[in-house]
Design a protein around this motif. Structure first.
Motif, mmCIF file in Angstrom:
data_model
loop_
_atom_site.group_PDB
_atom_site.id
_atom_site.type_symbol
_atom_site.label_atom_id
_atom_site.label_comp_id
_atom_site.label_asym_id
_atom_site.label_seq_id
_atom_site.Cartn_x
_atom_site.Cartn_y
_atom_site.Cartn_z
ATOM 1 N N ALA A 24 31.354 26.235 19.906
ATOM 2 C CA ALA A 24 32.754 26.263 20.348
ATOM 3 C C ALA A 24 33.112 25.054 21.196
ATOM 4 N N LEU A 25 32.163 24.556 22.015
ATOM 5 C CA LEU A 25 32.470 23.484 22.959
ATOM 6 C C LEU A 25 32.358 22.097 22.341
ATOM 7 N N VAL A 26 31.506 21.919 21.341
ATOM 8 C CA VAL A 26 31.362 20.584 20.728
ATOM 9 C C VAL A 26 32.682 20.122 20.099
ATOM 10 N N PRO A 27 33.365 20.934 19.283
ATOM 11 C CA PRO A 27 34.674 20.473 18.766
ATOM 12 C C PRO A 27 35.696 20.216 19.879
ATOM 13 N N ARG A 29 35.005 19.113 22.865
ATOM 14 C CA ARG A 29 34.675 17.808 23.481
ATOM 15 C C ARG A 29 35.072 16.662 22.577
ATOM 16 N N ILE A 30 34.922 16.816 21.283
ATOM 17 C CA ILE A 30 35.306 15.754 20.346
ATOM 18 C C ILE A 30 36.819 15.566 20.344
ATOM 19 N N ALA A 31 37.563 16.675 20.358
ATOM 20 C CA ALA A 31 39.025 16.574 20.399
ATOM 21 C C ALA A 31 39.505 15.976 21.714
ATOM 22 N N LEU A 36 41.722 18.612 29.321
ATOM 23 C CA LEU A 36 40.279 18.528 29.546
ATOM 24 C C LEU A 36 39.897 17.177 30.138
ATOM 25 N N GLU A 37 40.519 16.108 29.652
ATOM 26 C CA GLU A 37 40.240 14.780 30.210
ATOM 27 C C GLU A 37 40.655 14.703 31.674
#
Length: 225
Positions: A24-27, A29-31, A36-37
């Motif tokens: 769930a967290l990898v996509p 982080r990629i987006a 989030l930033e």
């Protein structure tokens, strides 16, 4: 089914939860969505406040136009001769590269040739002398050239000492004329003064062509006409 159940028991509930969280967290982080930033940057600022990095080698130094500078030198924009003095001083201090976050979009109004046209009660002799003096933009260009020459001397010295190949630093300029958008633009997360438009893109491509033609300046058709 029994085999799957045994595999699930041996794998463990904790591991399964970790894998689900990872998927769930990898996509996410990629987006990297703006909220989030923003959280990541604020967390980094908090870490720097609680336990700042030990000062060491500082390869990058920001020379800011702050309130103290404005109080000492005067309101911005400063005459290009003052900017030229700062470039010369930075080169003397050993600056390897000097970058500007400033757009010099128009001629310096404090140049002597422009002043000769705007000042009143000047006789023709004084006006002619002022017009023959180098403009502030020419003084700035010469300061940039001297800083580049000083840097190339340092590159050559290092190449001779290390037995390497000397590759001088050259500056290319692309000139183009036309309409463009100039001003502060962006969003709440990134906002800066910039220029946009086809005219700017063509000027950037002309600058890249200076390497191919081995010339310092390439001028577009609109500017030449």
């Amino acid at each position: 089914m029994a085999t799957l159940a045994r595999w699930a028991r041996s794998f463990g509930l904790t591991r399964a939860i970790c894998i689900l969280l990872l998927l769930a967290l990898v996509p996410l982080r990629i987006a990297n969505p703006p909220p989030l930033e923003e959280i990541r940057l604020r967390t980094f600022d908090l870490y720097q406040t609680l336990r700042p990095r030990e000062p060491g080698l500082r390869p990058v130094v920001i020379v800011d136009i702050d309130e103290a500078s404005l109080k000492e030198i005067g309101q911005w924009p400063w005459p290009r001769t003052i900017v030229a003095d700062r470039i010369t001083r930075l080169a003397e201090l050993g600056a390897v590269a000097i970058g500007f976050d400033v757009i010099f979009a128009e001629p310096d109004r404090m140049s002597r040739s422009i002043a000769a046209q705007s000042f009143r009660n000047l006789d023709d002799n004084i006006r002619d002398k002022l017009r023959n003096l180098p403009s502030n933009d020419e003084v700035l260009a010469q300061a940039i050239r001297r800083a580049r020459d000083k840097l190339n001397q340092e590159f050559k010295r290092e190449a001779d000492q290390n037995g390497g190949k000397y590759m001088p630093l050259n500056v290319g300029i692309g000139l183009n004329t036309g309409p463009c958008v100039v001003g502060n633009m962006g969003s709440d997360f990134r906002f800066n003064y910039s220029v946009l438009g086809d005219t700017v893109n063509v000027a950037s491509r002309l600058e890249a062509r200076t390497k191919d033609y081995r010339v310092p300046i390439v001028i577009g058709a609109q500017t030449a006409s």
